[in-house]
Design an enzyme around this catalytic site. Structure first.
Site, PDB file in Angstrom:
ATOM      1  N   LYS A 138      -2.258  -7.608   4.353  1.00 22.18           N
ATOM      2  CA  LYS A 138      -1.797  -7.465   5.732  1.00 22.18           C
ATOM      3  C   LYS A 138      -2.764  -6.593   6.532  1.00 22.18           C
ATOM      4  O   LYS A 138      -3.145  -6.949   7.650  1.00 22.18           O
ATOM      5  CB  LYS A 138      -0.388  -6.847   5.689  1.00 22.18           C
ATOM      6  CG  LYS A 138       0.262  -6.593   7.018  1.00 22.18           C
ATOM      7  CD  LYS A 138       1.759  -6.433   6.849  1.00 22.18           C
ATOM      8  CE  LYS A 138       2.218  -5.008   6.596  1.00 22.18           C
ATOM      9  NZ  LYS A 138       1.994  -4.074   7.702  1.00 22.18           N
ATOM     10  N   SER A 139      -3.167  -5.464   5.985  1.00 21.61           N
ATOM     11  CA  SER A 139      -4.059  -4.543   6.714  1.00 21.61           C
ATOM     12  C   SER A 139      -5.384  -5.228   7.054  1.00 21.61           C
ATOM     13  O   SER A 139      -5.887  -5.119   8.181  1.00 21.61           O
ATOM     14  CB  SER A 139      -4.367  -3.314   5.853  1.00 21.61           C
ATOM     15  OG  SER A 139      -3.237  -2.511   5.732  1.00 21.61           O
ATOM     16  N   ARG A 185      -7.166  -6.517  10.844  1.00 22.30           N
ATOM     17  CA  ARG A 185      -8.493  -6.078  11.298  1.00 22.30           C
ATOM     18  C   ARG A 185      -9.407  -7.276  11.526  1.00 22.30           C
ATOM     19  O   ARG A 185     -10.136  -7.328  12.525  1.00 22.30           O
ATOM     20  CB  ARG A 185      -9.083  -5.098  10.284  1.00 22.30           C
ATOM     21  CG  ARG A 185      -8.367  -3.733  10.354  1.00 22.30           C
ATOM     22  CD  ARG A 185      -8.452  -3.015   9.020  1.00 22.30           C
ATOM     23  NE  ARG A 185      -7.964  -1.634   9.089  1.00 22.30           N
ATOM     24  CZ  ARG A 185      -6.663  -1.284   8.977  1.00 22.30           C
ATOM     25  NH1 ARG A 185      -5.722  -2.207   8.818  1.00 22.30           N
ATOM     26  NH2 ARG A 185      -6.314  -0.009   9.021  1.00 22.30           N
ATOM     27  N   SER A 194      -3.458   8.819   9.119  1.00 20.29           N
ATOM     28  CA  SER A 194      -3.051   7.505   9.623  1.00 20.29           C
ATOM     29  C   SER A 194      -4.266   6.614   9.821  1.00 20.29           C
ATOM     30  O   SER A 194      -5.116   6.879  10.673  1.00 20.29           O
ATOM     31  CB  SER A 194      -2.301   7.641  10.953  1.00 20.29           C
ATOM     32  OG  SER A 194      -2.183   6.353  11.546  1.00 20.29           O
ATOM     33  N   ASP A 201       2.813   2.946   1.402  1.00 20.18           N
ATOM     34  CA  ASP A 201       3.623   1.724   1.558  1.00 20.18           C
ATOM     35  C   ASP A 201       4.336   1.319   0.270  1.00 20.18           C
ATOM     36  O   ASP A 201       5.250   0.489   0.297  1.00 20.18           O
ATOM     37  CB  ASP A 201       2.735   0.560   2.027  1.00 20.18           C
ATOM     38  CG  ASP A 201       2.274   0.761   3.471  1.00 20.18           C
ATOM     39  OD1 ASP A 201       2.917   1.534   4.207  1.00 20.18           O
ATOM     40  OD2 ASP A 201       1.263   0.146   3.856  1.00 20.18           O
ATOM     41  N   ARG A 204      12.532   5.316   5.912  1.00 24.08           N
ATOM     42  CA  ARG A 204      12.529   4.779   4.542  1.00 24.08           C
ATOM     43  C   ARG A 204      13.091   5.757   3.516  1.00 24.08           C
ATOM     44  O   ARG A 204      13.571   5.324   2.465  1.00 24.08           O
ATOM     45  CB  ARG A 204      11.115   4.330   4.143  1.00 24.08           C
ATOM     46  CG  ARG A 204      10.727   3.043   4.853  1.00 24.08           C
ATOM     47  CD  ARG A 204       9.361   2.518   4.456  1.00 24.08           C
ATOM     48  NE  ARG A 204       9.170   1.179   5.023  1.00 24.08           N
ATOM     49  CZ  ARG A 204       7.989   0.576   5.168  1.00 24.08           C
ATOM     50  NH1 ARG A 204       6.881   1.199   4.786  1.00 24.08           N
ATOM     51  NH2 ARG A 204       7.920  -0.636   5.677  1.00 24.08           N
ATOM     52  N   ARG A 206       9.959  -3.819   3.381  1.00 24.02           N
ATOM     53  CA  ARG A 206       9.685  -3.188   2.077  1.00 24.02           C
ATOM     54  C   ARG A 206      10.978  -2.717   1.395  1.00 24.02           C
ATOM     55  O   ARG A 206      11.043  -2.634   0.175  1.00 24.02           O
ATOM     56  CB  ARG A 206       8.678  -2.050   2.226  1.00 24.02           C
ATOM     57  CG  ARG A 206       7.350  -2.536   2.792  1.00 24.02           C
ATOM     58  CD  ARG A 206       6.152  -1.741   2.350  1.00 24.02           C
ATOM     59  NE  ARG A 206       4.998  -2.081   3.171  1.00 24.02           N
ATOM     60  CZ  ARG A 206       4.170  -3.113   2.952  1.00 24.02           C
ATOM     61  NH1 ARG A 206       4.349  -3.903   1.913  1.00 24.02           N
ATOM     62  NH2 ARG A 206       3.152  -3.355   3.760  1.00 24.02           N
TER      63      ARG A 206
HETATM   64  C1  S3P Z   1      -1.721   0.645   7.822  1.00 28.20           C
HETATM   65  C2  S3P Z   1      -1.649   2.016   7.750  1.00 28.20           C
HETATM   66  C3  S3P Z   1      -0.441   2.723   7.342  1.00 28.20           C
HETATM   67  C4  S3P Z   1       0.524   1.804   6.606  1.00 28.20           C
HETATM   68  C5  S3P Z   1       0.727   0.506   7.326  1.00 28.20           C
HETATM   69  C6  S3P Z   1      -0.593  -0.226   7.473  1.00 28.20           C
HETATM   70  C7  S3P Z   1      -2.982   0.032   8.269  1.00 28.20           C
HETATM   71  O1  S3P Z   1       0.226   3.221   8.488  1.00 28.20           O
HETATM   72  O2  S3P Z   1       1.756   2.434   6.391  1.00 28.20           O
HETATM   73  O3  S3P Z   1       1.621  -0.332   6.618  1.00 28.20           O
HETATM   74  O4  S3P Z   1      -3.158  -1.197   8.103  1.00 28.20           O
HETATM   75  O5  S3P Z   1      -3.845   0.763   8.751  1.00 28.20           O
HETATM   76  P1  S3P Z   1      -0.195   4.625   9.173  1.00 28.20           P
HETATM   77  O6  S3P Z   1      -1.520   4.452   9.811  1.00 28.20           O
HETATM   78  O7  S3P Z   1       0.904   4.890  10.183  1.00 28.20           O
HETATM   79  O8  S3P Z   1      -0.212   5.626   8.070  1.00 28.20           O
END
Ligand code: S3P
Length: 436
Positions: free
Chosen positions: A22-23, A27, A165, A322, A353, A395
């Site tokens: 997903k991340s 991007r 973050s 996560d 959570r 989740r």
């Molecule tokens: C993510 C960063 C995290 C994560 C989220 C995805 C990302 O969040 O919890 O599911 O893709 O950069 P935070 O940046 O709020 O820590």
């Protein structure tokens, strides 16, 4: 709202390729939308969240062609987003809202980003601060969405992230890429580095000065850069695989092979946690694509872990943020239990959570202690099936479906459809791997 009944299982066996990360999908979608040319992506996430990012890219002038599952072509705007005709709908996705704000802030238009109820409750001041320091004007309501970005030329800043973050880091780097001057960024705790790899893949220059003595590592990105389209395969999502890795810990004869799995070192600390909780992980092969590691792993039960509970705190908490819901949900079944601390950020994710894990563990009869920043869950417990509530959080729905495999009696997951935010195939995969 849909409900899933999860029956206890005897064991878990088989092989699986989880959907694309997903991340990384977010991007690639965003950078492809900004770049010049047509980016071809395979194994793009099937989750709803990265598709919110793609829809925003279309609203901003990119062309998105979805072929079969996971094969996507994005033709970018060659550096100039257009004024969208309506609102940018980020759905349930904090990543879309925060990272996109940085990407669009240097463009001379007004953009309004909205989201669903859960996203509207999440803190946005964390991106308003650095982006307004760079010269953008950002309007929020009480620190929350809707986010209105009045874009325009930005100047570079030297920024230290106050909370770990990756989304905030990404917003700053995406804005810095298009600002005047060189933006630098220091992270108090290192977070996932997919943005750094993705920017380089699309042809950007970016430097990382390693930490030395008291000096933390620093990223710097020169402004005024242009991106070029790429061909890329998205690695499997280790945060989705986490549900099955945790499930494998629950059965002495579990045997699971996970193919094409993302094993980026800033995400793979989960594998160390699984090992500490009694799993045995064998890496069968690893390759690299655009800086991301992709491998095949096999997991089964290993040695009985040490006699103390395993503690996740400090930097490790940020690295497995996560995966904490599923780790906490299966913790009662581990030999010695789990302590999670420094996880206050969990309270401002898609749901609170910590509170929801506590509520559902309680429903299943577990004993534990809740802290403002975490949970302490003793091991060696027996849980019973119960009605649990996802709180519309993907989740949480999946975490308690895994705990349900070892409970006595059936478990009813309310709001199970939330799983589709990151892993629409979850329940089908679970059925295929769980032997009853
Ligand atoms: C993510 C960063 C995290 C994560 C989220 C995805 C990302 O969040 O919890 O599911 O893709 O950069 P935070 O940046 O709020 O820590």
């Amino acid at each position: 709202m849909s409900t899933q009944i999860i029956r206890p299982a005897r064991t878990l066996q088989g092989s699986l390729a989880v959907p694309g990360d997903k991340s990384i999908s977010h991007r690639y979608a965003m950078l492809a939308g900004l770049a010049e040319g047509t980016t071809r992506l395979s194994n793009f996430s099937t989750g709803a969240d990265p598709h919110s990012s793609l829809a925003c890219m279309e609203a901003l002038g990119a062309t998105v062609v979805k072929q079969d599952a996971g094969a996507i072509e994005v033709t970018g705007v060659a550096g100039s987003f257009r004024q969208p005709s309506g609102l940018l709908d980020c759905g349930n996705s904090g990543s879309t809202m925060r990272m996109l704000s940085g990407l669009i802030a240097p463009h001379p238009h007004t953009f309004t980003l909205i989201g669903d109820h859960s996203l509207t409750l999440r803190p946005m001041e964390r991106i308003r601060k650095p982006l307004s320091e760079m010269g953008a004007k950002i309007d929020l309501t009480d620190g929350h969405a809707p986010v209105t970005v009045h874009g325009g030329p930005l100047r570079a800043i030297d920024f230290t992230t106050p909370i770990p973050s990756a989304q905030v880091k990404t917003a700053v780097l995406f804005a810095g890429l298009q600002a005047e001057g060189t933006t630098s960024l220091t992270e108090s705790i290192r977070t996932r580095d997919h943005t750094e790899h993705a920017l380089k893949a699309f042809g950007a220059t970016l430097h990382r000065t390693a930490a030395a003595g008291d000096q933390p590592a620093k990223l710097s990105i020169p402004g005024g850069q242009k991106l070029k389209a790429i061909d890329a395969t998205v690695p499997g999502d280790i945060s989705s695989a986490a549900f099955f890795l945790c499930a494998a810990l629950l059965f002495p004869d579990a045997n699971l092979v996970l193919d094409s799995l993302g094993m980026n070192p800033t995400r793979a600390a989960l594998l160390d946690v699984i090992t500490a909780l009694g799993g045995r992980i064998r890496v069968l092969n690893v390759e690299e694509h655009h800086g991301e590691l992709i491998g095949t792993i096999q997991v089964n039960r290993g040695l009985t872990p040490a006699s103390a509970p395993f503690t996740i705190s400090g930097a490790l908490t940020a690295q497995v943020i996560d995966e904490l819901p599923v780790l906490a949900a299966i913790a009662p079944f581990t030999a010695n239990g789990l302590i999670i601390r420094d996880a206050q950020e969990l309270r401002v994710k898609e749901s609170d959570r910590i509170a929801l894990v506590a509520q559902n563990l309680r429903a299943m009869g577990a004993s534990f202690t809740e802290h403002p920043d975490g949970l302490e869950v003793p091991g060696g417990q027996r849980l019973h099936g119960a009605q649990v509530d996802s709180g519309s959080d993907h989740r949480i729905a999946m975490a308690f479906s895994i705990a349900a495999l070892r409970a006595e009696g059936d478990t009813e997951i309310l709001g199970a459809e939330a799983a589709a935010i990151s892993f629409p195939e979850f329940f089908t995969s679970l059925d295929a791997l769980a032997h009853r």
